[in-house]
Motif scaffolding. Sequence first.
Motif, PDB file in Angstrom:
ATOM      1  N   ALA A  67       1.001  -1.137   0.135  1.00  0.00           N
ATOM      2  CA  ALA A  67      -0.124   0.324   0.140  1.00  0.00           C
ATOM      3  C   ALA A  67       0.344   1.181   0.233  1.00  0.00           C
ATOM      4  O   ALA A  67       0.437   2.294  -0.415  1.00  0.00           O
ATOM      5  N   ASP A  68       2.041   1.208   0.825  1.00  0.00           N
ATOM      6  CA  ASP A  68       3.187   2.464   0.844  1.00  0.00           C
ATOM      7  C   ASP A  68       3.721   2.922  -0.944  1.00  0.00           C
ATOM      8  O   ASP A  68       3.817   3.303  -0.650  1.00  0.00           O
ATOM      9  N   HIS A  69       3.158   1.919  -1.697  1.00  0.00           N
ATOM     10  CA  HIS A  69       3.351   2.598  -3.147  1.00  0.00           C
ATOM     11  C   HIS A  69       3.210   3.387  -3.467  1.00  0.00           C
ATOM     12  O   HIS A  69       2.790   4.090  -4.584  1.00  0.00           O
ATOM     13  N   PHE A  70       1.594   3.305  -2.677  1.00  0.00           N
ATOM     14  CA  PHE A  70       0.615   3.954  -3.674  1.00  0.00           C
ATOM     15  C   PHE A  70       0.172   5.064  -2.963  1.00  0.00           C
ATOM     16  O   PHE A  70      -0.849   5.623  -3.331  1.00  0.00           O
ATOM     17  N   SER A  71       0.408   5.261  -1.727  1.00  0.00           N
ATOM     18  CA  SER A  71       0.166   6.203  -1.021  1.00  0.00           C
ATOM     19  C   SER A  71       0.494   7.859  -1.184  1.00  0.00           C
ATOM     20  O   SER A  71      -0.313   8.724  -0.729  1.00  0.00           O
ATOM     21  N   SER A  72       0.888   7.984  -2.077  1.00  0.00           N
ATOM     22  CA  SER A  72       1.386   9.514  -2.830  1.00  0.00           C
ATOM     23  C   SER A  72       0.462   9.605  -3.049  1.00  0.00           C
ATOM     24  O   SER A  72       0.609  10.840  -4.053  1.00  0.00           O
ATOM     25  N   PHE A  73      -0.217   9.073  -4.140  1.00  0.00           N
ATOM     26  CA  PHE A  73      -0.894   9.923  -5.159  1.00  0.00           C
ATOM     27  C   PHE A  73      -2.184  10.076  -4.461  1.00  0.00           C
ATOM     28  O   PHE A  73      -3.240   9.435  -3.890  1.00  0.00           O
ATOM     29  N   GLN A  74      -3.026  11.080  -5.486  1.00  0.00           N
ATOM     30  CA  GLN A  74      -3.857  11.962  -5.095  1.00  0.00           C
ATOM     31  C   GLN A  74      -5.128  11.076  -6.008  1.00  0.00           C
ATOM     32  O   GLN A  74      -6.327  11.312  -5.271  1.00  0.00           O
ATOM     33  N   VAL A  75      -4.487  11.121  -7.004  1.00  0.00           N
ATOM     34  CA  VAL A  75      -5.298  10.177  -8.417  1.00  0.00           C
ATOM     35  C   VAL A  75      -4.604   9.527  -8.817  1.00  0.00           C
ATOM     36  O   VAL A  75      -3.661   9.484  -9.190  1.00  0.00           O
ATOM     37  N   LEU A  76      -5.694   8.438  -9.398  1.00  0.00           N
ATOM     38  CA  LEU A  76      -5.067   7.319 -10.710  1.00  0.00           C
ATOM     39  C   LEU A  76      -6.179   7.146 -10.947  1.00  0.00           C
ATOM     40  O   LEU A  76      -7.494   6.500 -10.430  1.00  0.00           O
ATOM     41  N   SER A  77      -5.947   7.489 -12.531  1.00  0.00           N
ATOM     42  CA  SER A  77      -6.741   6.746 -13.412  1.00  0.00           C
ATOM     43  C   SER A  77      -6.336   5.894 -14.540  1.00  0.00           C
ATOM     44  O   SER A  77      -5.115   5.261 -14.089  1.00  0.00           O
ATOM     45  N   SER A  78      -7.144   5.728 -14.610  1.00  0.00           N
ATOM     46  CA  SER A  78      -6.978   4.007 -15.841  1.00  0.00           C
ATOM     47  C   SER A  78      -7.712   5.090 -17.600  1.00  0.00           C
ATOM     48  O   SER A  78      -8.617   5.146 -17.293  1.00  0.00           O
ATOM     49  N   GLY A  79      -7.742   4.601 -17.826  1.00  0.00           N
ATOM     50  CA  GLY A  79      -7.693   5.156 -19.578  1.00  0.00           C
ATOM     51  C   GLY A  79      -6.698   3.726 -20.735  1.00  0.00           C
ATOM     52  O   GLY A  79      -6.050   3.132 -20.358  1.00  0.00           O
ATOM     53  N   GLY A  80      -7.199   4.327 -22.000  1.00  0.00           N
ATOM     54  CA  GLY A  80      -6.459   2.698 -22.639  1.00  0.00           C
ATOM     55  C   GLY A  80      -7.365   1.187 -23.310  1.00  0.00           C
ATOM     56  O   GLY A  80      -7.283   0.862 -23.954  1.00  0.00           O
ATOM     57  N   ALA A  81      -7.982   1.145 -21.418  1.00  0.00           N
ATOM     58  CA  ALA A  81      -8.370  -0.383 -22.116  1.00  0.00           C
ATOM     59  C   ALA A  81      -9.628  -0.539 -21.092  1.00  0.00           C
ATOM     60  O   ALA A  81     -10.193   0.662 -20.134  1.00  0.00           O
ATOM     61  N   PRO A  82     -10.781  -1.936 -21.607  1.00  0.00           N
ATOM     62  CA  PRO A  82     -11.529  -1.503 -20.311  1.00  0.00           C
ATOM     63  C   PRO A  82     -11.605  -1.633 -18.511  1.00  0.00           C
ATOM     64  O   PRO A  82     -10.143  -2.237 -18.692  1.00  0.00           O
ATOM     65  N   LEU A  83     -11.714  -0.826 -17.269  1.00  0.00           N
ATOM     66  CA  LEU A  83     -11.847  -1.464 -16.025  1.00  0.00           C
ATOM     67  C   LEU A  83     -12.664  -2.974 -15.811  1.00  0.00           C
ATOM     68  O   LEU A  83     -13.759  -1.733 -15.552  1.00  0.00           O
ATOM     69  N   PRO A  84     -12.267  -3.422 -15.271  1.00  0.00           N
ATOM     70  CA  PRO A  84     -13.463  -4.142 -14.539  1.00  0.00           C
ATOM     71  C   PRO A  84     -13.846  -3.681 -12.806  1.00  0.00           C
ATOM     72  O   PRO A  84     -13.364  -3.326 -12.252  1.00  0.00           O
ATOM     73  N   PRO A  85     -14.713  -3.959 -12.654  1.00  0.00           N
ATOM     74  CA  PRO A  85     -15.124  -3.617 -12.235  1.00  0.00           C
ATOM     75  C   PRO A  85     -14.357  -4.505 -10.608  1.00  0.00           C
ATOM     76  O   PRO A  85     -14.204  -3.972  -9.402  1.00  0.00           O
ATOM     77  N   ALA A  86     -14.588  -5.562 -10.456  1.00  0.00           N
ATOM     78  CA  ALA A  86     -14.049  -6.777  -9.741  1.00  0.00           C
ATOM     79  C   ALA A  86     -12.251  -6.552  -9.637  1.00  0.00           C
ATOM     80  O   ALA A  86     -11.632  -6.081  -8.524  1.00  0.00           O
ATOM     81  N   LEU A  87     -11.637  -5.103 -10.727  1.00  0.00           N
ATOM     82  CA  LEU A  87     -10.665  -4.721 -10.267  1.00  0.00           C
ATOM     83  C   LEU A  87      -9.995  -4.388  -9.962  1.00  0.00           C
ATOM     84  O   LEU A  87      -9.545  -3.701  -8.880  1.00  0.00           O
TER      85      LEU A  87
END
Length: 580
Positions: free
Chosen positions: A341-361
Amino acid sequence: MTQPNQPSGYAAKPWLGLLSPAQRAPVSPPPSLLHAFREAVARAPGRTALAYFDGRVGYAETDALSDSVAGHLAAHGIGRGDRVAVMLQNTPHFVLAVLAAWKAGAVVVPLNPMYKAGEIGHILRDSGAAALVCDGRTWTAYGAEAARGTAVRIALTASDRDFQTRDDPRVFAPAEPEAAPEAASEAAPEQAPAEPADPPAPADPPTPADLTAVARRGHPAPPDPGLTAADTALISYTSGTSGTPKGAMNPHGALTHNAVRQVTGHPLPEGATYFALAPLFHITGMVCELGACFANAGTLVLAHRFEAGVVLEAFLAHRPAYTVGPATAFMALAAHPEATADHFSSFQVLSSGGAPLPPALVERLRAAYGFYLRNGYGLTECTAPCASVPVHLEAPVDPGSGTLSVGLPGADTLVRILDEQGAEVPFGETGEIAVRGPQVVPGYWGLPADTAKAFPDGELRTGDVGFMDADGWLYVVDRKKDMINASGFKVWPREVEDVLYTHPAVREAAVVGVPDPYRGESVKAYVSLRPGTSAEPQELSAYCAARIAAYKYPREVEILPVLPKTTSGKILRRELRDRG
């Protein structure tokens, strides 16, 4: 459907009520990203513009280095409207080459660095590019040969090891090419795209110069080209998941509009750190990373090409506030044994684009690492995003199909859902997604017939099938061409894939139609498994059969180590379909 003279529900933009005041407020973008960059130089000349492993390049230095490259290009005859092809990974050279081309008044043609000779040659010829910037190894191996017989008269080469001292074999080892992935007119963008001229082809490819050496030579910059919002900034060849790539002509104003909207939509402080997870040659990286970073006078962290362990280390070293990438990249990061979790703790916004995003993920990532991954939707033809999930909201999941919404359109954007005749369908019904707004390109380079078909009256017909609810949330079901006809029933691969992603062993999934003597087409699934898990094909087929209608579940499941993808992270269904 909407009848003639009946007011359109889409024209009322119901999504406006869900946007924040900042997202609804009008914006006045600068004419070009070059203007945005120069404004950042004036505001923060000493701030780091580019961070590349242990290397740092400030805004003023980036300005001076790109001035020198621009002077070199101009001295070799590159001027307003010429095309400069840039084929590089996420390195400082890419940024310097793009800025230099714009400073010379040229149009950038971004190329996937995984292209081989035939693919490069096609785009060089199609765009009429006069210059090529690429990695030195690429030039020696096949770039020079690809440039032979084209209009390329100047070449610049780069070494990925410049601008830093770290030499990580995971990053800089020669990469195997992926499957086939995904130039400017003198006419103003609002005019019909002109047919490209056939310039005389040099008998032999030019002798290349070293880009870094040229940048450090101190050439004076050419006179300001006076770029306007209407001038073409990029000729972006659409990701070749199907058919021959076409060059979308992205105007400067479209880039700055979406870049500024990224800044107003994400409440990051000026000077924030952006991580280039998406490749910069792709429109998502160009706009949402490079463009947004310059518009916010931020620091852009570059890490060459995607390697999960290297990216996680860079997250800890640079503590970025924002990144965007395809779902497949986040799957790979989450599957890495050292991810915490610490690897991602600095992010204020993480976005996904360019490919479908499954709800389970999305839920798997939230449970394991504590962050919410925001969906988004866009195409090369609308200069990256035309819908996204606002930072103060979470995307709903359609209860009927289980599809995760890709977000809400922007305040300046009109999204409609149309039937086969081009008439609007009611909210909640599926049809083709159509987009109109300042980010939509005027057309394809040298393809007036394709332009007329894809952009009737300036509106982009995306080829994607989706629906919108009454609140304005947009849902993408699938590509029109990917629909499977099983015994007369429509099957959308996305719906089956989303079910597969809920299985604890599934890492990646792609569903295609295969010939079936009884049903006409049958559903087949290709999957890769998460490390440390196991599953049998029959188990995965039965898992789907218990959760979706009998005509939808995959009769056949094939497990592969990884699924083929473009460099931008899109799974290549076409390649899987060809496997049979």
